[in-house]
Design a protein around this motif. Structure first.
Motif, PDB file in Angstrom:
ATOM      1  N   SER A  77       0.826  -1.204   0.000  1.00  0.00           N
ATOM      2  CA  SER A  77       0.000   0.000   0.000  1.00  0.00           C
ATOM      3  C   SER A  77       0.863   1.256   0.000  1.00  0.00           C
ATOM      4  O   SER A  77       2.021   1.243   0.394  1.00  0.00           O
ATOM      5  N   VAL A  78       0.248   2.353  -0.468  1.00  0.00           N
ATOM      6  CA  VAL A  78       0.888   3.672  -0.463  1.00  0.00           C
ATOM      7  C   VAL A  78      -0.046   4.619   0.270  1.00  0.00           C
ATOM      8  O   VAL A  78      -1.265   4.627   0.024  1.00  0.00           O
ATOM      9  N   ARG A  79       0.492   5.423   1.163  1.00  0.00           N
ATOM     10  CA  ARG A  79      -0.332   6.341   1.940  1.00  0.00           C
ATOM     11  C   ARG A  79      -0.537   7.649   1.181  1.00  0.00           C
ATOM     12  O   ARG A  79       0.423   8.254   0.671  1.00  0.00           O
ATOM     13  N   SER A  80      -1.776   8.087   1.107  1.00  0.00           N
ATOM     14  CA  SER A  80      -2.108   9.346   0.432  1.00  0.00           C
ATOM     15  C   SER A  80      -1.978  10.515   1.395  1.00  0.00           C
ATOM     16  O   SER A  80      -1.760  10.332   2.604  1.00  0.00           O
ATOM     17  N   ASP A  81      -2.173  11.723   0.873  1.00  0.00           N
ATOM     18  CA  ASP A  81      -2.103  12.917   1.724  1.00  0.00           C
ATOM     19  C   ASP A  81      -3.256  12.983   2.707  1.00  0.00           C
ATOM     20  O   ASP A  81      -3.210  13.737   3.679  1.00  0.00           O
ATOM     21  N   LEU A  82      -4.299  12.202   2.483  1.00  0.00           N
ATOM     22  CA  LEU A  82      -5.440  12.183   3.398  1.00  0.00           C
ATOM     23  C   LEU A  82      -5.290  11.119   4.475  1.00  0.00           C
ATOM     24  O   LEU A  82      -6.198  10.915   5.279  1.00  0.00           O
ATOM     25  N   GLY A  83      -4.162  10.415   4.468  1.00  0.00           N
ATOM     26  CA  GLY A  83      -3.942   9.363   5.442  1.00  0.00           C
ATOM     27  C   GLY A  83      -4.629   8.062   5.091  1.00  0.00           C
ATOM     28  O   GLY A  83      -4.721   7.156   5.922  1.00  0.00           O
ATOM     29  N   ILE A  84      -5.117   7.966   3.858  1.00  0.00           N
ATOM     30  CA  ILE A  84      -5.789   6.752   3.394  1.00  0.00           C
ATOM     31  C   ILE A  84      -4.791   5.917   2.603  1.00  0.00           C
ATOM     32  O   ILE A  84      -4.108   6.430   1.707  1.00  0.00           O
ATOM     33  N   ASP A  85      -4.683   4.649   2.935  1.00  0.00           N
ATOM     34  CA  ASP A  85      -3.757   3.750   2.246  1.00  0.00           C
ATOM     35  C   ASP A  85      -4.433   3.149   1.019  1.00  0.00           C
ATOM     36  O   ASP A  85      -5.563   2.671   1.088  1.00  0.00           O
ATOM     37  N   ILE A  86      -3.732   3.175  -0.094  1.00  0.00           N
ATOM     38  CA  ILE A  86      -4.223   2.610  -1.348  1.00  0.00           C
ATOM     39  C   ILE A  86      -3.331   1.436  -1.747  1.00  0.00           C
ATOM     40  O   ILE A  86      -2.106   1.573  -1.838  1.00  0.00           O
ATOM     41  N   MET A  87      -3.944   0.287  -1.975  1.00  0.00           N
ATOM     42  CA  MET A  87      -3.185  -0.876  -2.437  1.00  0.00           C
ATOM     43  C   MET A  87      -2.823  -0.680  -3.911  1.00  0.00           C
ATOM     44  O   MET A  87      -3.670  -0.316  -4.723  1.00  0.00           O
ATOM     45  N   VAL A  88      -1.559  -0.913  -4.261  1.00  0.00           N
ATOM     46  CA  VAL A  88      -1.123  -0.780  -5.654  1.00  0.00           C
ATOM     47  C   VAL A  88      -1.036  -2.159  -6.283  1.00  0.00           C
ATOM     48  O   VAL A  88      -0.926  -3.179  -5.605  1.00  0.00           O
ATOM     49  N   GLY A  89      -1.073  -2.163  -7.605  1.00  0.00           N
ATOM     50  CA  GLY A  89      -1.057  -3.430  -8.319  1.00  0.00           C
ATOM     51  C   GLY A  89       0.320  -4.001  -8.548  1.00  0.00           C
ATOM     52  O   GLY A  89       0.462  -5.182  -8.898  1.00  0.00           O
ATOM     53  N   GLY A  90       1.359  -3.188  -8.373  1.00  0.00           N
ATOM     54  CA  GLY A  90       2.705  -3.686  -8.614  1.00  0.00           C
ATOM     55  C   GLY A  90       3.757  -2.695  -8.172  1.00  0.00           C
ATOM     56  O   GLY A  90       3.460  -1.547  -7.830  1.00  0.00           O
ATOM     57  N   ALA A  91       5.013  -3.131  -8.196  1.00  0.00           N
ATOM     58  CA  ALA A  91       6.141  -2.275  -7.829  1.00  0.00           C
ATOM     59  C   ALA A  91       6.725  -1.623  -9.074  1.00  0.00           C
ATOM     60  O   ALA A  91       6.474  -2.060 -10.207  1.00  0.00           O
ATOM     61  N   LEU A  92       7.536  -0.585  -8.861  1.00  0.00           N
ATOM     62  CA  LEU A  92       8.134   0.147  -9.981  1.00  0.00           C
ATOM     63  C   LEU A  92       8.974  -0.758 -10.874  1.00  0.00           C
ATOM     64  O   LEU A  92       9.074  -0.530 -12.082  1.00  0.00           O
ATOM     65  N   THR A  93       9.578  -1.782 -10.306  1.00  0.00           N
ATOM     66  CA  THR A  93      10.386  -2.685 -11.126  1.00  0.00           C
ATOM     67  C   THR A  93       9.537  -3.375 -12.193  1.00  0.00           C
ATOM     68  O   THR A  93      10.032  -3.688 -13.280  1.00  0.00           O
ATOM     69  N   GLU A  94       8.252  -3.598 -11.908  1.00  0.00           N
ATOM     70  CA  GLU A  94       7.358  -4.211 -12.887  1.00  0.00           C
ATOM     71  C   GLU A  94       6.998  -3.239 -14.006  1.00  0.00           C
ATOM     72  O   GLU A  94       6.728  -3.653 -15.131  1.00  0.00           O
ATOM     73  N   LEU A  95       6.979  -1.949 -13.681  1.00  0.00           N
ATOM     74  CA  LEU A  95       6.671  -0.934 -14.693  1.00  0.00           C
ATOM     75  C   LEU A  95       7.739  -0.890 -15.772  1.00  0.00           C
ATOM     76  O   LEU A  95       7.467  -0.494 -16.912  1.00  0.00           O
ATOM     77  N   LEU A  96       8.963  -1.317 -15.426  1.00  0.00           N
ATOM     78  CA  LEU A  96      10.063  -1.296 -16.402  1.00  0.00           C
ATOM     79  C   LEU A  96       9.730  -2.094 -17.653  1.00  0.00           C
ATOM     80  O   LEU A  96      10.199  -1.781 -18.749  1.00  0.00           O
ATOM     81  N   HIS A  97       8.911  -3.130 -17.532  1.00  0.00           N
ATOM     82  CA  HIS A  97       8.649  -4.024 -18.656  1.00  0.00           C
ATOM     83  C   HIS A  97       7.189  -4.004 -19.112  1.00  0.00           C
ATOM     84  O   HIS A  97       6.798  -4.800 -19.960  1.00  0.00           O
ATOM     85  N   ALA A  98       6.378  -3.100 -18.556  1.00  0.00           N
ATOM     86  CA  ALA A  98       4.956  -3.056 -18.901  1.00  0.00           C
ATOM     87  C   ALA A  98       4.733  -2.327 -20.227  1.00  0.00           C
ATOM     88  O   ALA A  98       5.499  -1.429 -20.597  1.00  0.00           O
TER      89      ALA A  98
END
Length: 345
Positions: A77-98
């Motif tokens: 998860s990544v925390r937003s400015d509102l203090g709400i955590d959002i689950m992400v679908g992948g890490a930046l390393t996966e974006l390298l090949h998307a």
């Protein structure tokens, strides 16, 4: 009534009504992949404004226009400015090949402006493969740090403008809330995030769909509880159309409850009926009477699916002489009765 008797909306009006026409065939382009990179303390309002555009477009047909992906520095998860955590679908390393059409970096007031080697590499690879790149709030800092903004003007939140200019003096920094240059989109606030995504949509999917989404976002997010008789405005005519045609379209939009006849319109714009018909044929590929009817049916669809008016009230509000006439026209175009359309909301 069988499908063979159904009348088809002209392309622009069809898109505006596509939410109720999901059973009608329409061009099926492959969905575009859009990736949002959520940085720690990203602006939730900016992110959701941008996301709203894509999700709204996806409501307009069974096969989505967009596939939406989220990435963080790591999985989880990544925390937003509102203090709400959002689950992400992948890490930046996966974006390298998307395989992505558009990558949007989601910054925020408390995002640390420190270059990330993995993010920079992912952005450079994306740019090399012709991917479009965008940013929200202060996300343009990371685009600049990756070296993918050379030759492009950009914008950033005012709080970060001084640091940006000091760090990247070679880049042109605009004070505008939104800057679009070719395949680069930068937004400086939550307010301009929505407009940024609309411009990105306009580039790939055209003016008609974009205007349809603008209409839905304007009409279906009221600031006060809607009633059946609340004003449901249609988008302003395309500014590229001739002034006379725009005047006629404004007249039609403003006179749906009591439609004007062609003689009245002709006198108002001081053009002959034949001249008016030529304008509609040349620029809208339809006739004035058909366009006027489709506008009234579009208003009827809005009232039926967004309020609780009776069929009789909608009939009167949209300028039909009787409920029978209205029901027949509505079924001709939508392939369903007004009562069934209300149930579809």
């Amino acid at each position: 009534m069988t499908n063979s008797r159904r009348r088809d909306f002209t392309p622009t009006m069809k898109l505006r009504n596509q939410r109720l026409l999901k059973d009608v065939d329409c061009p099926q382009a492959a969905p575009l992949n859009v990736a949002f990179v959520l940085l720690e303390h990203f602006s939730m309002p900016a992110f959701t404004s941008a996301l709203d555009v894509l999700v709204t477009a996806n409501l307009l047909r069974e096969v989505p226009f967009y596939r939406i992906h989220t990435y963080g520095v790591t999985t989880g998860s990544v925390r937003s400015d509102l203090g709400i955590d959002i689950m992400v679908g992948g890490a930046l390393t996966e974006l390298l090949h998307a395989q992505i059409d558009l990558v949007v970096i989601c910054g925020g007031y408390r995002v640390r402006l420190e270059a990330s080697p993995v993010l920079s590499e992912a952005l450079r690879r994306a740019a090399q493969h012709g991917c479009r790149l965008g940013s929200l709030w202060n996300g343009s800092y990371f685009l600049a740090a990756a070296g993918v903004m050379d030759g492009h003007a950009c914008t950033i939140h005012p709080e970060n403008a001084a640091l940006f200019s000091e760090k990247f003096p070679q880049l042109e920094l605009s004070r505008a809330p939104l800057v679009v240059e070719g395949a680069r989109f930068t937004s400086a606030s939550a307010g301009s995030a929505l407009d940024m995504m609309l411009e990105a949509m306009r580039q790939r999917l055209g003016e008609d769909l974009t205007r349809s989404v603008e209409e839905i976002l304007a009409c279906e997010h009221p600031t006060t509880p809607p009633t059946w008789h609340a004003e449901q405005t249609l988008p302003a005519p395309d500014s590229h159309l001739p002034e006379a045609l725009r005047t006629i379209l404004d007249l039609m939009n403003s006179n749906l409850e009591e439609p004007l006849n062609m003689s009245e319109i002709s006198r108002y714009v001081t053009l002959s009926r034949r001249q008016i018909e030529r304008l509609f044929t040349r620029h809208l590929d339809t006739t004035p009477s058909r366009h006027y009817l489709e506008l009234r049916l579009t208003r009827a669809r809005q009232l039926l699916t967004q309020g609780n008016a009776s069929i009789t009230d909608v009939t009167v509000a949209c300028g039909f002489v009787s409920t029978t006439h209205f029901s027949h026209c509505f079924r001709d175009y939508f392939g369903m009765s007004p009562t069934r359309a209300r149930q579809q909301r």
